[in-house]
Write a protein that holds these residues in place. Structure first.
Motif, PDB file in Angstrom:
ATOM      1  N   UNK A 149       0.848  -1.199   0.000  1.00 39.55           N
ATOM      2  CA  UNK A 149       0.000   0.000   0.000  1.00 39.55           C
ATOM      3  C   UNK A 149       0.882   1.247   0.000  1.00 39.55           C
ATOM      4  N   UNK A 150       1.955   1.244   0.810  1.00 34.27           N
ATOM      5  CA  UNK A 150       2.871   2.377   0.824  1.00 34.27           C
ATOM      6  C   UNK A 150       3.554   2.581  -0.518  1.00 34.27           C
ATOM      7  N   UNK A 151       3.944   1.471  -1.167  1.00 32.94           N
ATOM      8  CA  UNK A 151       4.593   1.552  -2.479  1.00 32.94           C
ATOM      9  C   UNK A 151       3.665   2.197  -3.511  1.00 32.94           C
ATOM     10  N   UNK A 152       2.428   1.711  -3.580  1.00 33.76           N
ATOM     11  CA  UNK A 152       1.476   2.262  -4.550  1.00 33.76           C
ATOM     12  C   UNK A 152       1.130   3.712  -4.237  1.00 33.76           C
ATOM     13  N   UNK A 157       1.395   9.324  -5.867  1.00 29.38           N
ATOM     14  CA  UNK A 157       1.742  10.707  -5.535  1.00 29.38           C
ATOM     15  C   UNK A 157       2.857  11.224  -6.436  1.00 29.38           C
ATOM     16  N   UNK A 158       3.739  10.286  -6.885  1.00 35.38           N
ATOM     17  CA  UNK A 158       4.801  10.689  -7.797  1.00 35.38           C
ATOM     18  C   UNK A 158       4.260  11.194  -9.122  1.00 35.38           C
ATOM     19  N   UNK A 159       3.112  10.669  -9.554  1.00 42.03           N
ATOM     20  CA  UNK A 159       2.474  11.160 -10.781  1.00 42.03           C
ATOM     21  C   UNK A 159       1.949  12.576 -10.603  1.00 42.03           C
ATOM     22  N   UNK A 160       1.669  12.933  -9.351  1.00 44.01           N
ATOM     23  CA  UNK A 160       1.143  14.268  -9.064  1.00 44.01           C
ATOM     24  C   UNK A 160       2.269  15.247  -8.756  1.00 44.01           C
ATOM     25  N   UNK A 161       3.209  14.829  -7.856  1.00 41.44           N
ATOM     26  CA  UNK A 161       4.317  15.711  -7.473  1.00 41.44           C
ATOM     27  C   UNK A 161       5.457  14.871  -6.923  1.00 41.44           C
ATOM     28  N   UNK A 162       6.608  14.873  -7.592  1.00 38.88           N
ATOM     29  CA  UNK A 162       7.742  14.102  -7.130  1.00 38.88           C
ATOM     30  C   UNK A 162       8.305  14.607  -5.809  1.00 38.88           C
ATOM     31  N   UNK A 163       8.350  15.910  -5.565  1.00 38.64           N
ATOM     32  CA  UNK A 163       8.787  16.363  -4.234  1.00 38.64           C
ATOM     33  C   UNK A 163       7.889  15.831  -3.114  1.00 38.64           C
ATOM     34  N   UNK A 164       6.569  15.862  -3.356  1.00 37.63           N
ATOM     35  CA  UNK A 164       5.638  15.327  -2.365  1.00 37.63           C
ATOM     36  C   UNK A 164       5.866  13.825  -2.178  1.00 37.63           C
ATOM     37  N   UNK A 165       6.043  13.115  -3.295  1.00 40.52           N
ATOM     38  CA  UNK A 165       6.281  11.670  -3.217  1.00 40.52           C
ATOM     39  C   UNK A 165       7.557  11.377  -2.427  1.00 40.52           C
ATOM     40  N   UNK A 166       8.595  12.236  -2.598  1.00 39.68           N
ATOM     41  CA  UNK A 166       9.844  12.054  -1.865  1.00 39.68           C
ATOM     42  C   UNK A 166       9.655  12.228  -0.366  1.00 39.68           C
ATOM     43  N   UNK A 167       8.905  13.248   0.018  1.00 35.54           N
ATOM     44  CA  UNK A 167       8.653  13.480   1.448  1.00 35.54           C
ATOM     45  C   UNK A 167       7.852  12.323   2.048  1.00 35.54           C
ATOM     46  N   UNK A 168       6.801  11.887   1.345  1.00 34.91           N
ATOM     47  CA  UNK A 168       5.976  10.775   1.833  1.00 34.91           C
ATOM     48  C   UNK A 168       6.812   9.504   1.923  1.00 34.91           C
ATOM     49  N   UNK A 169       7.720   9.301   0.976  1.00 37.69           N
ATOM     50  CA  UNK A 169       8.582   8.123   0.994  1.00 37.69           C
ATOM     51  C   UNK A 169       9.460   8.118   2.251  1.00 37.69           C
ATOM     52  N   UNK A 258       0.578  12.014  10.893  1.00 36.33           N
ATOM     53  CA  UNK A 258       0.063  13.390  10.837  1.00 36.33           C
ATOM     54  C   UNK A 258       0.927  14.274   9.957  1.00 36.33           C
ATOM     55  N   UNK A 259       2.261  14.063   9.993  1.00 37.27           N
ATOM     56  CA  UNK A 259       3.154  14.830   9.115  1.00 37.27           C
ATOM     57  C   UNK A 259       2.861  14.545   7.646  1.00 37.27           C
ATOM     58  N   UNK A 260       2.503  13.306   7.340  1.00 39.12           N
ATOM     59  CA  UNK A 260       2.110  12.974   5.961  1.00 39.12           C
ATOM     60  C   UNK A 260       0.888  13.791   5.547  1.00 39.12           C
ATOM     61  N   UNK A 261      -0.091  13.855   6.451  1.00 39.99           N
ATOM     62  CA  UNK A 261      -1.312  14.608   6.141  1.00 39.99           C
ATOM     63  C   UNK A 261      -0.997  16.085   5.941  1.00 39.99           C
ATOM     64  N   UNK A 262      -0.104  16.632   6.781  1.00 39.04           N
ATOM     65  CA  UNK A 262       0.277  18.046   6.647  1.00 39.04           C
ATOM     66  C   UNK A 262       0.991  18.282   5.320  1.00 39.04           C
ATOM     67  N   UNK A 263       1.926  17.373   4.975  1.00 37.71           N
ATOM     68  CA  UNK A 263       2.648  17.508   3.707  1.00 37.71           C
ATOM     69  C   UNK A 263       1.681  17.434   2.531  1.00 37.71           C
ATOM     70  N   UNK A 264       0.747  16.526   2.604  1.00 35.35           N
ATOM     71  CA  UNK A 264      -0.223  16.382   1.519  1.00 35.35           C
ATOM     72  C   UNK A 264      -1.106  17.617   1.434  1.00 35.35           C
ATOM     73  N   UNK A 267       0.996  20.570  -0.182  1.00 37.88           N
ATOM     74  CA  UNK A 267       1.222  20.468  -1.615  1.00 37.88           C
ATOM     75  C   UNK A 267      -0.085  20.565  -2.407  1.00 37.88           C
ATOM     76  N   UNK A 268      -1.154  20.024  -1.889  1.00 39.14           N
ATOM     77  CA  UNK A 268      -2.424  20.129  -2.620  1.00 39.14           C
ATOM     78  C   UNK A 268      -2.935  21.566  -2.611  1.00 39.14           C
ATOM     79  N   UNK A 269      -2.761  22.282  -1.498  1.00 38.59           N
ATOM     80  CA  UNK A 269      -3.156  23.693  -1.454  1.00 38.59           C
ATOM     81  C   UNK A 269      -2.310  24.530  -2.403  1.00 38.59           C
ATOM     82  N   UNK A 270      -1.051  24.155  -2.514  1.00 36.91           N
ATOM     83  CA  UNK A 270      -0.141  24.900  -3.391  1.00 36.91           C
ATOM     84  C   UNK A 270      -0.424  24.626  -4.865  1.00 36.91           C
TER      85      UNK A 270
END
Length: 579
Positions: A149-152, A157-169, A258-264, A267-270
């Motif tokens: 689930x984490x991999x997918x 998220x990488x299709x949407x934003x690679x920086x976001x995908x990097x932080x979530x990773x 919670x940090x994942x939710x904040x990061x998401x 980036x979505x607001x931005x």
């Protein structure tokens, strides 16, 4: 996880591969379940945002409402299917594990020089298999699903934003690898000390209970209480420390999530606030993340429990079926059995110098019966092992119809039945317990066998009759009833040779005599070797052999010995209480 344990494992990895398609189906259903959970929150968030903007037409939110209903139904449905498939997979695996262990028990429990004692084998068949079942369900399976689930999630998220995908990773790396690893190492140390304290407490309590009288006589009752108080206090501190660590670990996992939710959210607001329609997806995307916590957090919780299961895995991996060096196997139709011969057998246990059996001989024609009498340790049970072919003599032979019994091990269930002191009844119905003796037996056959052993009326009086549960080890039956039920099983098995290993031990004299009368009545056409400590029931016997120090000191027909041998005559009268 212990690298050596996993590298040399023969009890986990092979079954992951054997039922891989069922496992993959369970994993797929688990991933789909979390997808439905995320999609449910996504469509719910989108519908709320879209409705808040007052769409011109209600049909503009009809599609997300329908989709929300669909995934809302799909989430519990796929959860149910995932549980169904995963538990089916685990039950298949544990069924194989139990069968494999029973095979080891069969080959080792009576094997001479075996490293496995009865107590440890029983422990393996219960506690260790249960631990493996929990290992699959609570550690391995959640970890695989969580990682996938984490991999997918990172790929999407990488299709949407690679920086976001990097932080979530990075955050997932902490959530799924670093915290579980630290939890495993930390709790292993805590639980190891806790286990040592429990062992110490058990020893102290045992010593005190056994010496309670001495404590009371000496007037040191307070010391009796205070001696274990320190250990109890220390154990309590260890358990409290373990609980505090669990709380801190779960807090860190929730914080990282919670940090994942904040990061998401950042980036979505931005990226999604360039117009109102895009902004409707902000809440939807963030809400879709929260159901995934049920996939990520159990990984660390399951990893912590590895130390609970590791001892079981190590014990199982240390077990090996005793390799039997059997000669070429032959066949013998039970109906063709004519004679059992034990010719000048000598046997010495490994590591011993003095033989326990010295030049023992016995010849029994079909239907004849012999009794072996002697003190404990005289070698009577060893004779039964030799007759069964469990062990091979260093000299002499055991033969059926001139065929060495070691050449008939594949035919053994058809040739031999055994009734011992405590016949084992499985925790299932009377029907299933009897079915084990003969898979082709019908209910009528079973009732006929029960009639012969005088148990039919009792079974008929039970509400569920043959479907009555006997409870573990036949706990709901008396000693005499268990023996008669085991005797019915022997009748259904219909082997020509029956070995009786003190089946009446522990019964009162009246019940013993009734059981003996019944046993020899229903086994009148069978060849019987009976181990006993006294002369009750000698009227049914063709040969009696008195054992001492591995040597037969007196033998013959008991009726003739009673008339011609003064020693036997006196022994018999003493046994009957007439002298």
């Amino acid at each position: 996880m212990d690298k050596l344990t996993w590298k040399n494992d023969r009890w986990i990895k092979p079954y992951l591969a054997k039922y891989k398609w069922v496992l993959l189906l369970a994993i797929f259903l688990g991933i789909v379940m979390f997808f439905c959970g995320g999609a449910l929150m996504f469509y719910a968030g989108y519908t709320i945002d879209k409705a808040a903007t007052r769409p011109e037409n209600i049909f503009m939110i009809y599609v997300p409402i329908v989709l929300m209903r669909a995934v809302g139904i799909g989430r519990p449905l796929f959860r149910y299917l995932e549980r169904l498939v995963s538990h089916n997979w685990v039950l298949r695996v544990t069924s194989d594990l139990r069968r494999r262990l029973y095979d080891i028990v069969e080959k080792n429990s009576s094997a001479v020089g075996s490293n496995y004692q009865t107590g440890s084998l029983l422990s393996l068949l219960t506690e260790d298999i249960g631990h493996l079942q929990n290992l699959y369900l609570r550690t391995i399976f959640p970890a695989i699903v969580g990682y996938l689930v984490g991999f997918f999630a990172v790929i999407l998220l990488g299709l949407f934003s690679w920086p976001l995908a990097g932080i979530i990773f990075i955050l997932l790396l902490i959530e799924l690898f670093l915290v579980p690893l630290f939890s495993l190492l930390k709790q292993a140390a805590i639980r190891s000390k806790e286990k040592a304290e429990k062992a110490s407490l058990y020893t102290e309590y045992t010593d005190q209970v056994l010496g309670a009288g001495d404590w009371q006589i000496s007037g040191r009752q307070k010391a009796f209480h205070d001696q274990t108080q320190k250990t109890v206090t220390t154990l309590g501190k260890k358990q409290k420390k373990s609980g505090e660590f669990d709380w801190a670990r779960d807090f860190i996992l929730e914080f990282v999530f919670g940090l994942m939710a904040i990061a998401l959210l950042y980036f979505t607001n931005k990226s999604l606030t360039y117009n109102q329609e895009a902004a409707n997806y902000v809440g939807a995307v963030v809400l879709a993340l929260f159901p995934l916590s049920d996939a990520f957090i159990p990984v660390a919780q399951g990893a912590e429990e590895w130390h609970t299961y590791s001892d079981s895995v190590k014990r199982l991996n240390a077990m090996h079926p005793k390799k039997e060096d059997l000669p070429t196997q032959q066949t013998l139709n039970p109906a063709d059995f004519k004679e059992l011969q034990v010719d000048n057998v000598r046997f010495t246990y490994p590591g011993e110098k003095v033989p326990i059996i010295k030049n023992f001989s016995l010849k029994l024609a079909k239907g004849q019966k012999a009794a072996l009498i002697g003190p404990s340790g005289a070698g009577k049970s060893t004779i039964l092992q030799l007759v069964l072919g469990d062990i091979a003599p260093q000299a002499g032979e055991v033969k059926l119809n001139d065929i060495n019994v070691r050449c008939l091990q594949d035919e053994r269930p058809k040739l031999f039945s055994v009734l011992n002191q405590e016949p084992f009844l499985f925790n299932t119905s009377i029907y299933e317990n009897l079915k084990m003796a003969n898979k082709n037996a019908t209910a009528d056959d079973m009732m006929d066998a029960l009639e012969k052993v005088q148990l039919a009326d009792f079974v008929k009086s039970l509400p569920d009759k043959l479907d009555t549960q006997v409870a573990e080890a036949g706990a709901r039956f008396s000693g005499g009833q268990k023996q008669r039920l085991a005797l019915a099983r022997i009748l259904l098995q219909d082997a020509p040779i029956v070995l009786l290993d003190e089946p009446t031990v522990g019964l009162d004299p009246l019940t013993e005599q009734k059981l003996l009368n019944l046993v020899f009545k229903v086994l009148k056409d069978k060849t019987v070797i009976w181990i006993t400590h006294h002369l009750q029931g000698m009227k049914y016997i063709d040969q009696v052999l008195f054992f001492k120090d591995g040597v037969v000191e007196m033998s013959g027909n008991p009726h003739e010995l009673f008339e011609t041998n003064e020693h036997f005559h006196n022994l018999y009268l003493m046994d009957q209480g007439s002298l």
